[in-house]
Design a protein around this motif. Sequence first.
Motif, mmCIF file in Angstrom:
data_model
loop_
_atom_site.group_PDB
_atom_site.id
_atom_site.type_symbol
_atom_site.label_atom_id
_atom_site.label_comp_id
_atom_site.label_asym_id
_atom_site.label_seq_id
_atom_site.Cartn_x
_atom_site.Cartn_y
_atom_site.Cartn_z
ATOM 1 N N MET A 8 13.146 1.673 -7.178
ATOM 2 C CA MET A 8 12.463 2.789 -6.514
ATOM 3 C C MET A 8 11.006 2.429 -6.240
ATOM 4 O O MET A 8 10.462 2.766 -5.185
ATOM 5 C CB MET A 8 12.540 4.055 -7.371
ATOM 6 C CG MET A 8 13.900 4.683 -7.395
ATOM 7 S SD MET A 8 13.964 6.249 -8.272
ATOM 8 C CE MET A 8 13.333 5.827 -9.879
ATOM 9 N N TYR A 9 10.350 1.737 -7.196
ATOM 10 C CA TYR A 9 8.966 1.312 -6.978
ATOM 11 C C TYR A 9 8.880 0.354 -5.795
ATOM 12 O O TYR A 9 8.005 0.483 -4.938
ATOM 13 C CB TYR A 9 8.369 0.664 -8.226
ATOM 14 C CG TYR A 9 7.096 -0.074 -7.922
ATOM 15 C CD1 TYR A 9 5.925 0.619 -7.644
ATOM 16 C CD2 TYR A 9 7.056 -1.458 -7.858
ATOM 17 C CE1 TYR A 9 4.755 -0.044 -7.316
ATOM 18 C CE2 TYR A 9 5.900 -2.130 -7.535
ATOM 19 C CZ TYR A 9 4.752 -1.420 -7.263
ATOM 20 O OH TYR A 9 3.604 -2.094 -6.936
ATOM 21 N N LEU A 10 9.780 -0.627 -5.755
ATOM 22 C CA LEU A 10 9.748 -1.586 -4.653
ATOM 23 C C LEU A 10 9.986 -0.904 -3.307
ATOM 24 O O LEU A 10 9.338 -1.233 -2.318
ATOM 25 C CB LEU A 10 10.779 -2.690 -4.872
ATOM 26 C CG LEU A 10 10.460 -3.687 -5.968
ATOM 27 C CD1 LEU A 10 11.590 -4.702 -6.096
ATOM 28 C CD2 LEU A 10 9.142 -4.391 -5.702
ATOM 29 N N SER A 11 10.895 0.054 -3.283
ATOM 30 C CA SER A 11 11.139 0.805 -2.055
ATOM 31 C C SER A 11 9.887 1.581 -1.636
ATOM 32 O O SER A 11 9.513 1.585 -0.460
ATOM 33 C CB SER A 11 12.307 1.765 -2.264
ATOM 34 O OG SER A 11 12.468 2.604 -1.163
ATOM 35 N N HIS A 12 9.246 2.229 -2.605
ATOM 36 C CA HIS A 12 8.009 2.972 -2.353
ATOM 37 C C HIS A 12 6.926 2.033 -1.830
ATOM 38 O O HIS A 12 6.270 2.324 -0.829
ATOM 39 C CB HIS A 12 7.554 3.641 -3.654
ATOM 40 C CG HIS A 12 6.191 4.238 -3.599
ATOM 41 N ND1 HIS A 12 5.954 5.499 -3.105
ATOM 42 C CD2 HIS A 12 4.986 3.752 -3.983
ATOM 43 C CE1 HIS A 12 4.666 5.763 -3.189
ATOM 44 N NE2 HIS A 12 4.065 4.715 -3.716
ATOM 45 N N TYR A 13 6.758 0.893 -2.478
ATOM 46 C CA TYR A 13 5.736 -0.076 -2.091
ATOM 47 C C TYR A 13 5.962 -0.576 -0.665
ATOM 48 O O TYR A 13 5.043 -0.566 0.161
ATOM 49 C CB TYR A 13 5.724 -1.255 -3.067
ATOM 50 C CG TYR A 13 4.803 -2.358 -2.637
ATOM 51 C CD1 TYR A 13 3.432 -2.261 -2.850
ATOM 52 C CD2 TYR A 13 5.293 -3.478 -1.985
ATOM 53 C CE1 TYR A 13 2.576 -3.261 -2.428
ATOM 54 C CE2 TYR A 13 4.447 -4.480 -1.567
ATOM 55 C CZ TYR A 13 3.094 -4.368 -1.786
ATOM 56 O OH TYR A 13 2.255 -5.358 -1.358
#
Length: 69
Positions: A8-13
């Motif tokens: 989810m963090y990578l998608s957000h980033y």
Amino acid sequence: MTYDIFAMYLSHYHRFHVKGHEEYKQHSLRTVNSFFCKEFQLVLHHIALLTILLPVTLVRERGTTESGC
């Protein structure tokens, strides 16, 4: 579940990186903090699954003789 939080963090980033936000040129504490602020409930949900519901389920399953397969 920790993998889910990381994904989810990578998608957000990458979503904000593609949109051209200046602070998203590289990973930093600021981008992680922004992720936790914007997605707090979803992160809290995954942490609760990992720390509360998974151990409860494992303890409950240990007490039964059937595995449910």
